[in-house]
Design a protein around this motif. Structure first.
Motif, PDB file in Angstrom:
ATOM      1  N   ALA A 257     -15.281   4.815   1.091  1.00 43.10           N
ATOM      2  CA  ALA A 257     -13.968   4.233   0.817  1.00 43.10           C
ATOM      3  C   ALA A 257     -12.948   5.316   0.481  1.00 43.10           C
ATOM      4  N   ASN A 258     -13.340   6.247  -0.363  1.00 42.84           N
ATOM      5  CA  ASN A 258     -12.428   7.329  -0.745  1.00 42.84           C
ATOM      6  C   ASN A 258     -12.128   8.246   0.433  1.00 42.84           C
ATOM      7  N   ALA A 259     -13.163   8.528   1.242  1.00 41.16           N
ATOM      8  CA  ALA A 259     -12.973   9.413   2.394  1.00 41.16           C
ATOM      9  C   ALA A 259     -12.022   8.792   3.409  1.00 41.16           C
ATOM     10  N   LEU A 260     -12.169   7.496   3.661  1.00 40.61           N
ATOM     11  CA  LEU A 260     -11.310   6.840   4.637  1.00 40.61           C
ATOM     12  C   LEU A 260      -9.856   6.809   4.182  1.00 40.61           C
ATOM     13  N   ARG A 261      -9.657   6.800   2.874  1.00 41.15           N
ATOM     14  CA  ARG A 261      -8.279   6.774   2.356  1.00 41.15           C
ATOM     15  C   ARG A 261      -7.567   8.105   2.537  1.00 41.15           C
ATOM     16  N   VAL A 262      -8.328   9.198   2.588  1.00 41.48           N
ATOM     17  CA  VAL A 262      -7.687  10.512   2.684  1.00 41.48           C
ATOM     18  C   VAL A 262      -7.809  11.140   4.060  1.00 41.48           C
ATOM     19  N   MET A 263      -8.701  10.626   4.913  1.00 41.14           N
ATOM     20  CA  MET A 263      -8.861  11.192   6.247  1.00 41.14           C
ATOM     21  C   MET A 263      -7.656  10.853   7.120  1.00 41.14           C
ATOM     22  N   PRO A 264      -7.263  11.750   8.018  1.00 47.04           N
ATOM     23  CA  PRO A 264      -6.174  11.423   8.962  1.00 47.04           C
ATOM     24  C   PRO A 264      -6.547  10.195   9.783  1.00 47.04           C
ATOM     25  N   LEU A 265      -5.613   9.263   9.950  1.00 46.29           N
ATOM     26  CA  LEU A 265      -5.924   8.018  10.646  1.00 46.29           C
ATOM     27  C   LEU A 265      -6.283   8.234  12.101  1.00 46.29           C
ATOM     28  N   ASP A 266      -5.824   9.336  12.689  1.00 46.31           N
ATOM     29  CA  ASP A 266      -6.137   9.582  14.101  1.00 46.31           C
ATOM     30  C   ASP A 266      -7.471  10.303  14.266  1.00 46.31           C
ATOM     31  N   GLY A 267      -8.193  10.516  13.149  1.00 43.08           N
ATOM     32  CA  GLY A 267      -9.491  11.155  13.234  1.00 43.08           C
ATOM     33  C   GLY A 267      -9.435  12.660  13.298  1.00 43.08           C
ATOM     34  N   GLY A 268      -8.250  13.218  13.396  1.00 40.59           N
ATOM     35  CA  GLY A 268      -8.128  14.671  13.509  1.00 40.59           C
ATOM     36  C   GLY A 268      -8.293  15.382  12.189  1.00 40.59           C
TER      37      GLY A 268
END
Length: 268
Positions: A257-268
């Motif tokens: 959950a925390n990783a998805l909140r900070v990862m770039p939405l385009d996966g880059g």
């Protein structure tokens, strides 16, 4: 329709009844008719009315696409329209889908058709699509090819063996339920994909989970664990709409959950 000619709809009715594992009496009771009349319809001795065909289709839970096929086999016009998601007729549906996908960010979400082709996805799907080669993205990405092809997610799944077994079982159930020849071809294709070595499959070392087979994906940010839910439209009157499904992914643990909140939405 000339009853002297072999009936085309009768064998189709029988096939659907047998696929649902119903006797003629069972189906007759569900459709408020007699077993004798149903037998005559299956054998071509009686022509079912349009209303009767629709009643039998509903009792058999026949997909809308195949209900049209039954009607055409009996020389009736199709009852259900088939529209493109890009048609103005479907504008409100597309708008609703896009709203749902955007609202689900930063978690991935995707809209698929009956063959699991990806029609729409939100920006967070880039987390799953990152690094996927062009030949798996054209002309349309397909969920099963993306997940199980050696050039797709398969090489990044920490529990590939479990996911492969689950996906093939899911697809097999769909084939058995629908009799869809294109789904059958997809199942045969993805079943032939070479199984990668399970040297990275450490699913047995994970903590117990309420989800039997989550997606465990290795990324540069660490291993992400996700599960998904499926949503469909209620009471569809259009073939395309009846075949749409929205798959929404959710984090299985706090790290994801925390990783998805900070990862770039385009996966880059």
């Amino acid at each position: 329709m000339d009853l002297a000619q072999p009936s085309r709809v009768g064998p189709l009715l029988r096939k659907w009844r047998q696929r649902r594992r119903l006797s003629q009496l069972d189906l007759a009771n569900r459709a408020d008719t007699s077993a004798r009349h149903l037998s005559y319809m299956e054998n071509g001795r009686a022509r079912p009315s349009r209303a009767m065909l629709l009643r039998l289709s509903a009792a058999l839970d026949v997909p809308l696409r195949e209900r049209n096929t039954l009607l055409l086999a009996a020389d009736y016009a199709p009852a259900y329209r088939e529209s493109s998601l890009d048609d103005s007729y479907m504008a409100s549906i597309r708008s609703a889908l896009e709203t749902m996908l955007t609202a689900h960010e930063p978690y991935p979400a995707v809209v698929v058709d009956r063959l699991w082709n990806v029609l729409l996805g939100n920006r967070a799907m880039g987390i799953l699509m990152d690094g996927i080669p062009p030949h798996l993205l054209e002309p349309q990405p397909n969920v099963f090819r993306l997940a199980l092809h050696p050039d797709g997610l398969a090489g990044r799944l920490a529990n590939l063996g479990e996911v492969r077994e689950l996906f093939l079982e899911r697809l097999s159930r769909q084939v058995n339920a629908t009799g869809d020849a294109e789904l059958q071809a997809l199942h045969e294709e993805v079943s032939r994909y070479p199984a990668l070595d399970d040297v990275h499959d450490n699913s047995s070392r994970h903590q117990p989970s309420p989800i039997q087979v989550p997606l465990r994906i290795r990324t540069p940010f660490g291993e992400l664990a996700m599960f998904s839910t499926m949503a469909t439209f209620g009471a569809p009157a259009d073939v395309t709409l009846s075949e749409l499904a929205i798959e929404l992914f959710y984090p299985l643990d706090d790290f994801t959950a925390n990783a998805l909140r900070v990862m770039p939405l385009d996966g880059g």
